[in-house]
Design an enzyme around this catalytic site. Sequence first.
Site, mmCIF file in Angstrom:
data_model
loop_
_atom_site.group_PDB
_atom_site.id
_atom_site.type_symbol
_atom_site.label_atom_id
_atom_site.label_comp_id
_atom_site.label_asym_id
_atom_site.label_seq_id
_atom_site.Cartn_x
_atom_site.Cartn_y
_atom_site.Cartn_z
ATOM 1 N N ARG A 165 -16.985 -44.075 104.614
ATOM 2 C CA ARG A 165 -17.654 -43.665 103.381
ATOM 3 C C ARG A 165 -16.986 -42.414 102.814
ATOM 4 N NH1 ARG A 165 -23.879 -42.997 103.834
ATOM 5 N NH2 ARG A 165 -23.684 -42.999 101.554
ATOM 6 N N CYS A 216 -24.094 -34.810 103.153
ATOM 7 C CA CYS A 216 -24.038 -36.193 103.626
ATOM 8 C C CYS A 216 -24.238 -37.088 102.410
ATOM 9 C CB CYS A 216 -25.084 -36.441 104.711
ATOM 10 S SG CYS A 216 -26.782 -36.086 104.194
#
Length: 279
Positions: free
Chosen positions: A179, A233
């Site tokens: 990611r 995050c």
Amino acid sequence: MEPLVSAEELAGLLAQPGSLVVIDVGYQLGQPGWGREQYLAGHIPGAHFVDVETELSSHRSDGTGGRHPLPEPEDFQRVMRRCGVDADSTVVVVDQETMLSAGRLWWLLRHHGHGAVRALNGGMRAWTGAGGVVSTVEPEAASGDFKANPGGLPTVDAEQIPALLAAGGRLVDVRAAERFRGDSEPIDPVAGHIPGATNLPASQLMAPDGGFLPVQVLRERLDGLRPGDAVSCGSGLTASQVLLAADAAGLADVALYPGSWSDWITDHSRPVATASRAT
């Protein structure tokens, strides 16, 4: 106060008189109601349930703040009082096993001025594995005197990130490597990362049993993280989990970017980097 508590230690604390409050925050991303279902199927006796999506996050109509904006202080105060949290309570937060949602509530309580909070290392998996008793009885709502005073832990927002990086600080993105690189993005509409960020997947801090690795290993893997740095995050949850690990390792004054990647990409003028390019 040590931020982590073992199942065996918690069992001992529950057997003693005192103002101990246990809060269950079981959560599974993308599965509304899962945490409460798990709670009703069996939880630590006396534990109250709090929902991450509806009670530990706010919901902004303009989309800013990412997928899990911090709750408003008055809303958080109301929820903690319902759980019976008083100014002198020791709170133990529990999730199923990943420390993800436990990290969220641990961080929120610390941020809002409540220092006496610990997380059950390994969650309910550790509790039942150690022979801990479970209950299906939901306690009545309580009326604690907890007062939310935000500002106890540092935060940064999107506007502060460029200055932090320019001054030599680190922004550590704790999402999975694919990611971060932009190879895959199963949740948010834009793939990649904030330019200048470095990557340390939170999974590298976790043991196979769902708890954190030993403290010395956490120190080694978090080496280089310094006061004034920040952690991000996807939406602030996993970053809180990592900040809990950092606290266990003795690393303090590291900031949370609450909105994280899902907030950063709400402004299309902000740059985006991938493994091979920045735009």
